[in-house]
Design an enzyme around this catalytic site. Sequence first.
Site, PDB file in Angstrom:
ATOM      1  N   THR A 212      19.547 -27.193  -4.000  1.00 10.23           N
ATOM      2  CA  THR A 212      19.376 -27.544  -2.591  1.00 10.23           C
ATOM      3  C   THR A 212      19.010 -26.322  -1.762  1.00 10.23           C
ATOM      4  O   THR A 212      19.358 -25.190  -2.103  1.00 10.23           O
ATOM      5  CB  THR A 212      20.665 -28.151  -2.009  1.00 10.23           C
ATOM      6  OG1 THR A 212      21.728 -27.204  -2.134  1.00 10.23           O
ATOM      7  CG2 THR A 212      21.034 -29.440  -2.718  1.00 10.23           C
ATOM      8  N   ASN A 214      19.960 -24.545   1.375  1.00  8.33           N
ATOM      9  CA  ASN A 214      21.100 -24.432   2.293  1.00  8.33           C
ATOM     10  C   ASN A 214      20.575 -23.846   3.605  1.00  8.33           C
ATOM     11  O   ASN A 214      20.246 -22.667   3.682  1.00  8.33           O
ATOM     12  CB  ASN A 214      22.168 -23.530   1.662  1.00  8.33           C
ATOM     13  CG  ASN A 214      23.448 -23.480   2.481  1.00  8.33           C
ATOM     14  OD1 ASN A 214      23.482 -23.965   3.604  1.00  8.33           O
ATOM     15  ND2 ASN A 214      24.477 -22.887   1.919  1.00  8.33           N
ATOM     16  N   GLU A 260      22.451 -29.176   3.605  1.00  9.22           N
ATOM     17  CA  GLU A 260      21.723 -28.863   2.382  1.00  9.22           C
ATOM     18  C   GLU A 260      20.745 -29.985   2.064  1.00  9.22           C
ATOM     19  O   GLU A 260      21.088 -31.165   2.177  1.00  9.22           O
ATOM     20  CB  GLU A 260      22.682 -28.675   1.206  1.00  9.22           C
ATOM     21  CG  GLU A 260      23.704 -27.563   1.420  1.00  9.22           C
ATOM     22  CD  GLU A 260      24.661 -27.446   0.250  1.00  9.22           C
ATOM     23  OE1 GLU A 260      24.212 -27.051  -0.838  1.00  9.22           O
ATOM     24  OE2 GLU A 260      25.848 -27.772   0.434  1.00  9.22           O
TER      25      GLU A 260
END
Length: 313
Positions: A212, A214, A260
């Site tokens: 992901t 962030n 995220e």
Amino acid sequence: MERWRGLEDVPEGWGRSVVTIGSYDGVHRGHQLIIGRAVERARELGVPAVVVTFDPHPSEVVRPGSHPPLLAAHHRRAELMAEIGVDALLILPFTTEFSQLSPGDFVRTVLVEKLHARLVVEGPNFRFGHKAAGDVEFLSALGLKYDYGVEVVDLFMRGEAGGGEPFSSTLTRRLIAEGDVTGAMEILGRPHRVEGVVVRGAQRGRELGYPTANVETLPHSAIPADGVYAGWLVVAGERMPAAISVGTNPTFDGTERTVEAYAIDRVGLDLYGLHAAVDFQEYLRGQEKFDSIDALLERMAVDVKRARELVEG
């Protein structure tokens, strides 16, 4: 579109213009009506259309600590206004000293001496000057003295969002805080966007097979309620379907709230240090704490499948 910060940035010899004034946070569909009308009238009159707004939000100066969650950063608002056709954006630093300007001094200093307003376009509830003492009636009265007109755009923007309440930034913030990003999208006319720089997190997503981005969000950003959403990750102009998580990662006993975004079906992305935007399209589920990593992975697969279906649909 020209962008000015402070009255001193307004070019010398700036001619007549059509002006509209407001915080215009979010540039939602109600705002678009007012700004669009200002642009339309500017084209008819053959003069530039100017939007005047403020930074920081006036409430932060008048009532410190009351800064509302922002629906759009200033650069995003500028992009949206440019799309409508605005010719110049004047951002006025809202200081304690500036907040003391009387309505009459505000008109003379900003509208008359700097922008040479020919016409001012506002909504019916527009207030300005010290203690918000000025209104559209006072603005119109001064127009007779300073040779500008005033046009009021009546707003009747209502929809299903918020149970039929009139469209407003306040309603939009409430819906976002509740996780109703679909309702917010109805008011905004586009998905709600949160943006910032991609930073390194715990990197658990990468370990689990769902890397992901962030996103370290900008100060005062309006962050949707904790949960999982379908939407988009936008980096360097590329818009990628995404499954988005907002929350503290309770399965791993996290405490820091993060935003995220997993770019669906994208492999090998290196986004660290880049500016990214996350567009929220639809709420999928609330934040949950799972008993095991396997249970989490199973649910993540379902979330990604559902997010893919929604954004592709």
